[in-house]
Motif scaffolding. Structure first.
Motif, PDB file in Angstrom:
ATOM      1  N   PRO A   1       0.819  -1.216   0.000  1.00 31.03           N
ATOM      2  CA  PRO A   1       0.000   0.000   0.000  1.00 31.03           C
ATOM      3  C   PRO A   1       0.850   1.263   0.000  1.00 31.03           C
ATOM      4  O   PRO A   1       1.864   1.315   0.690  1.00 31.03           O
ATOM      5  N   PRO A   2       0.474   2.286  -0.765  1.00 30.96           N
ATOM      6  CA  PRO A   2       1.248   3.522  -0.779  1.00 30.96           C
ATOM      7  C   PRO A   2       1.129   4.248   0.563  1.00 30.96           C
ATOM      8  O   PRO A   2       0.153   4.032   1.294  1.00 30.96           O
ATOM      9  N   PRO A   3       2.117   5.072   0.918  1.00 30.43           N
ATOM     10  CA  PRO A   3       2.115   5.739   2.221  1.00 30.43           C
ATOM     11  C   PRO A   3       0.848   6.546   2.491  1.00 30.43           C
ATOM     12  O   PRO A   3       0.449   6.688   3.644  1.00 30.43           O
ATOM     13  N   SER A   4       0.207   7.057   1.436  1.00 32.92           N
ATOM     14  CA  SER A   4      -0.977   7.903   1.667  1.00 32.92           C
ATOM     15  C   SER A   4      -2.134   7.105   2.236  1.00 32.92           C
ATOM     16  O   SER A   4      -3.059   7.674   2.819  1.00 32.92           O
ATOM     17  N   GLN A   5      -2.112   5.780   2.081  1.00 31.10           N
ATOM     18  CA  GLN A   5      -3.215   4.963   2.584  1.00 31.10           C
ATOM     19  C   GLN A   5      -3.155   4.786   4.097  1.00 31.10           C
ATOM     20  O   GLN A   5      -4.118   4.342   4.713  1.00 31.10           O
ATOM     21  N   ALA A   6      -1.969   5.110   4.688  1.00 32.32           N
ATOM     22  CA  ALA A   6      -1.785   4.843   6.121  1.00 32.32           C
ATOM     23  C   ALA A   6      -2.803   5.580   6.974  1.00 32.32           C
ATOM     24  O   ALA A   6      -3.284   5.052   7.972  1.00 32.32           O
ATOM     25  N   HIS A   7      -3.155   6.810   6.547  1.00 34.36           N
ATOM     26  CA  HIS A   7      -4.078   7.589   7.371  1.00 34.36           C
ATOM     27  C   HIS A   7      -5.516   7.127   7.231  1.00 34.36           C
ATOM     28  O   HIS A   7      -6.381   7.582   7.964  1.00 34.36           O
ATOM     29  N   LYS A   8      -5.769   6.242   6.274  1.00 35.62           N
ATOM     30  CA  LYS A   8      -7.143   5.785   6.085  1.00 35.62           C
ATOM     31  C   LYS A   8      -7.414   4.492   6.834  1.00 35.62           C
ATOM     32  O   LYS A   8      -8.528   3.996   6.801  1.00 35.62           O
ATOM     33  N   SER A   9      -6.381   3.923   7.466  1.00 32.39           N
ATOM     34  CA  SER A   9      -6.558   2.621   8.092  1.00 32.39           C
ATOM     35  C   SER A   9      -6.825   2.756   9.594  1.00 32.39           C
ATOM     36  O   SER A   9      -5.990   3.251  10.342  1.00 32.39           O
ATOM     37  N   ALA A  10      -8.009   2.300  10.000  1.00 33.45           N
ATOM     38  CA  ALA A  10      -8.345   2.331  11.430  1.00 33.45           C
ATOM     39  C   ALA A  10      -7.510   1.304  12.177  1.00 33.45           C
ATOM     40  O   ALA A  10      -7.129   1.504  13.327  1.00 33.45           O
ATOM     41  N   ARG A  11      -7.238   0.205  11.497  1.00 33.69           N
ATOM     42  CA  ARG A  11      -6.472  -0.877  12.134  1.00 33.69           C
ATOM     43  C   ARG A  11      -5.070  -0.403  12.496  1.00 33.69           C
ATOM     44  O   ARG A  11      -4.548  -0.709  13.559  1.00 33.69           O
ATOM     45  N   LEU A  12      -4.497   0.386  11.600  1.00 34.48           N
ATOM     46  CA  LEU A  12      -3.132   0.873  11.811  1.00 34.48           C
ATOM     47  C   LEU A  12      -3.085   1.866  12.964  1.00 34.48           C
ATOM     48  O   LEU A  12      -2.208   1.786  13.829  1.00 34.48           O
ATOM     49  N   SER A  13      -4.047   2.781  13.011  1.00 38.33           N
ATOM     50  CA  SER A  13      -3.987   3.766  14.094  1.00 38.33           C
ATOM     51  C   SER A  13      -4.337   3.118  15.427  1.00 38.33           C
ATOM     52  O   SER A  13      -3.835   3.534  16.466  1.00 38.33           O
ATOM     53  N   ALA A  14      -5.161   2.057  15.387  1.00 36.02           N
ATOM     54  CA  ALA A  14      -5.428   1.326  16.627  1.00 36.02           C
ATOM     55  C   ALA A  14      -4.153   0.650  17.121  1.00 36.02           C
ATOM     56  O   ALA A  14      -3.869   0.643  18.320  1.00 36.02           O
ATOM     57  N   LEU A  15      -3.367   0.118  16.201  1.00 35.49           N
ATOM     58  CA  LEU A  15      -2.096  -0.516  16.577  1.00 35.49           C
ATOM     59  C   LEU A  15      -1.138   0.512  17.165  1.00 35.49           C
ATOM     60  O   LEU A  15      -0.470   0.272  18.175  1.00 35.49           O
ATOM     61  N   HIS A  16      -1.112   1.692  16.547  1.00 33.66           N
ATOM     62  CA  HIS A  16      -0.262   2.786  17.037  1.00 33.66           C
ATOM     63  C   HIS A  16      -0.631   3.127  18.479  1.00 33.66           C
ATOM     64  O   HIS A  16       0.235   3.295  19.342  1.00 33.66           O
ATOM     65  N   ALA A  17      -1.933   3.202  18.737  1.00 35.43           N
ATOM     66  CA  ALA A  17      -2.376   3.548  20.087  1.00 35.43           C
ATOM     67  C   ALA A  17      -2.143   2.388  21.051  1.00 35.43           C
ATOM     68  O   ALA A  17      -1.794   2.599  22.210  1.00 35.43           O
ATOM     69  N   ARG A  18      -2.355   1.169  20.574  1.00 32.49           N
ATOM     70  CA  ARG A  18      -2.233   0.008  21.457  1.00 32.49           C
ATOM     71  C   ARG A  18      -0.818  -0.144  21.983  1.00 32.49           C
ATOM     72  O   ARG A  18      -0.593  -0.494  23.126  1.00 32.49           O
ATOM     73  N   LEU A  19       0.166   0.143  21.126  1.00 30.69           N
ATOM     74  CA  LEU A  19       1.559   0.009  21.549  1.00 30.69           C
ATOM     75  C   LEU A  19       2.059   1.269  22.247  1.00 30.69           C
ATOM     76  O   LEU A  19       3.228   1.342  22.619  1.00 30.69           O
ATOM     77  N   MET A  20       1.189   2.267  22.374  1.00 31.57           N
ATOM     78  CA  MET A  20       1.547   3.554  22.969  1.00 31.57           C
ATOM     79  C   MET A  20       2.820   4.101  22.320  1.00 31.57           C
ATOM     80  O   MET A  20       3.773   4.478  23.009  1.00 31.57           O
ATOM     81  N   LEU A  21       2.824   4.109  21.012  1.00 36.00           N
ATOM     82  CA  LEU A  21       3.993   4.591  20.284  1.00 36.00           C
ATOM     83  C   LEU A  21       4.064   6.107  20.403  1.00 36.00           C
ATOM     84  O   LEU A  21       3.039   6.773  20.553  1.00 36.00           O
TER      85      LEU A  21
END
Lengths: 153, 441
Positions: B94-114
């Motif tokens: 996936p291109p980098p611009s898709q990262a902000h559209k993924s709920a799964r990715l931001s949930a992972l970011h929050a889950r790991l307290m990055l």
């Protein structure tokens, strides 16, 4: 032969360092027409839902229609299990309670904790306790009070 | 130790290279690459082949040229959903611009307290294995190389400073226990990272993307033969024979110097890659074609994440992340020992350390003539008791006592330790204990 070593893996202690919430995904399903979804629909349009997602950013929340069925909440957990609660005819406050129940669950099946396992030493059953194993051969020993005001060994 | 300004680095490391910096990069671009490898990451344009042929063309590279339309531009322009989908499908990841559209990715970011300074795009890039996308600007290979070194450094210093007398073999096993591939795989699972069924540009960036190696029990072209029954093709052709294959002795000292931090033989070193850059491409290409195991992909992901945190948020954040997620796990180091002749080891140890030679004495016993006797034996050096153990025979108790004494020596742990990487500028550094090592028998 000098000392050899055995390979194992370390085991997780969730919460000792980082804490990972075990609920990773919540799916809300609603129906536009059925009366049993009235509470669910008002929950989904109320500020409760944005507040829920803001306070729990580590949960992936998705909402999708499930026409001609009762509304349900499906929670997926890190251990791969799912829990589903049917929230038909519930008010939005009651639905919030159910959501919190799912969020705080660990994903394991609910089992009765038997009496002997309620207090468990680090490492589980059968492991040595923190204080070590009592031995009759060591230490000062405990004397017997023979009722003369003096403890004899 | 002078603090390095990593913020400046992160931009330089993350942005696509427009000019080759080293021999490896030059060669990467010189080889005929598929179109996908020349995929521009953002507005900067990757150099195309002809511009690198001669030094004279360098000036031309520096000149401003009309930028080619990037994938991001195309995605932005395409209003048609089917068109967007087909653009995404043409990409390996996936291109980098898709990262902000993924709920799964931001949930992972929050889950790991990055840390918030680690952008979602970089987290998404950590999730792309080289087997899914061979382009080093889009996969996690560079992050995981850095992260692997950091992980090795932090873990080894934590173990060595906590147990300065640990034998080397046990040290390797402890390293494996904390940051071995099996541990990293279970960490990935416990973080709730799921693996995409197949990699591709249209996949949610929150999935770990890798091309899976074919299962051993899959049938070959619909025949009854299984993949694992086929004659094995060498994993890495053109490879030097290993030390073991050459019949060389691999002692502990050789493993410390030549092998990786688990004491396993390294098949190909960075030096090999630097000398023969085509090997690197060859290896990457093979992984891309053959696929990797989930274990490889997940351990690469964890390493890459640590590398990415180090680049974006700095040394301290990376160390805190390591402490919270890896060092906080439980590993009973005392259970890693496997003694063959503990009594002999103990007497050698006493001779080395200048103690009197160890003597085993019965401390107490019960039921010698019964079915269940118990003997408690202590090992003494002069008047000092080194260890004690109990067993149902005198020999068993004596051996247990010797093991106890050896573990007591090897598992010595100073009360307060500061690891070298956490040395601070203002404070005076207190050197940590360095021991002579285990006894050589």
């Amino acid at each position: 032969m000098p000392v050899k070593a055995l390979r194992t893996t370390s085991t997780a202690r969730n919460g000792l360092g980082a804490f990972i919430l075990q609920c990773k995904r919540l799916d809300f399903h609603y129906c536009d027409h059925w009366g049993s979804s009235r509470g669910m629909n008002s929950f989904l349009t109320s500020p409760l839902l944005p507040h829920l997602s803001l306070t729990n950013p580590s949960i992936h929340i998705s909402i999708s229609p499930r026409p001609s069925h009762h509304p349900i909440i499906r929670a997926s957990y890190i251990n791969g299990r799912e829990k589903v609660i049917c929230v038909r005819n519930l008010q939005k406050e009651q639905i919030l309670k159910k959501v919190e129940l799912l969020r705080d669950a660990g994903g394991e099946k609910v089992r009765r904790v038997k009496g002997g396992r309620v207090v468990d030493s680090f490492g589980g059953i059968g492991r040595e306790g923190v204080r070590g194993v009592w031995s009759p051969y060591h230490g000062e020993g405990r004397g017997v009070d023979w009722g003369r005001g003096k403890v004899e060994r | 130790m002078k603090a390095l300004r990593l913020l400046r680095w992160s931009g330089a490391v993350l942005s696509p290279r427009t000019r080759p910096c080293c021999f490896i990069h030059q060669n990467q671009y010189r080889t005929p690459l598929p179109f996908k490898m020349l995929r521009p990451q953002s507005t900067a344009v990757a150099p195309s082949e002809e511009h690198l042929e001669t030094e004279d063309n360098l000036q031309e590279l520096l000149d401003p040229r009309p930028p080619e339309p990037t994938i991001e531009d195309l995605l932005r322009k395409s209003s048609d959903r089917g068109r967007t989908e087909s653009i995404l499908r043409s990409l390996p990841s996936p291109p980098p611009s898709q990262a902000h559209k993924s709920a799964r990715l931001s949930a992972l970011h929050a889950r790991l307290m990055l840390p918030p300074r680690l952008p979602l795009e970089s987290l998404a890039r950590c999730l792309v294995d080289p087997s899914a996308d061979i382009n080093p600007h889009f996969n996690n290979s560079s992050f995981s190389l850095l992260g692997s070194d950091l992980l090795g450094l932090y873990t080894s210093e934590a173990i060595l400073c906590r147990y300065p007398r640990l034998p080397t073999e046990v040290m390797f096993a402890a390293m494996y226990g904390y940051c071995g591939p099996k541990t990293l795989t279970s960490i990935t699972r416990e973080w709730g990272v799921e693996i995409a069924a197949a990699p591709g540009g249209e996949v949610d960036p929150g999935f770990l993307q890798c091309k899976r190696v074919e299962a051993g029990n899959a049938s070959v072209d619909g025949t009854g033969t299984q993949v694992k029954e086929l004659p094995k093709i060498a994993d890495t052709p053109n490879q030097k024979p290993t030390l073991g294959e050459r019949g060389w002795r691999r002692g502990v000292s050789s493993r410390t110097v030549k092998d990786d931090y688990f004491g396993d033989e390294i098949k190909r070193t960075e030096l090999d890659y630097a000398e023969r850059p085509e090997l690197y491409l060859e290896d990457q290409q093979r992984k891309f074609e053959k696929g990797v195991t989930v274990e490889d992909a997940s351990s690469n992901f964890v390493r890459a994440l640590i590398g990415a945190i180090h680049l974006h948020a700095g040394k301290k954040a990376a160390y805190n992340f390591f402490k919270a997620h890896i060092l906080s796990r439980h590993l009973d180091v005392s259970s890693l020992f496997e003694f063959r002749q503990p009594t002999r080891d103990l007497s050698r140890l006493c001779a080395r350390e200048g103690f009197e030679s160890p003597v085993a004495r019965i401390l107490s016993e019960t039921g010698r003539k019964s079915r269940t006797p118990v003997f408690v034996v202590g090992v003494f050096a002069g008047k000092d008791k080194l260890g004690e153990g109990s067993g149902s025979s005198l020999d068993e108790a004596r051996i247990r006592a010797a093991i106890g004494a050896l573990k007591g020596w090897y598992l010595y742990s100073p009360l307060e330790v500061r690891v070298p990487s956490q040395a601070e500028k203002g404070k005076e550094w207190e050197p940590v204990l360095v021991d002579g090592g285990e006894v050589v028998v």
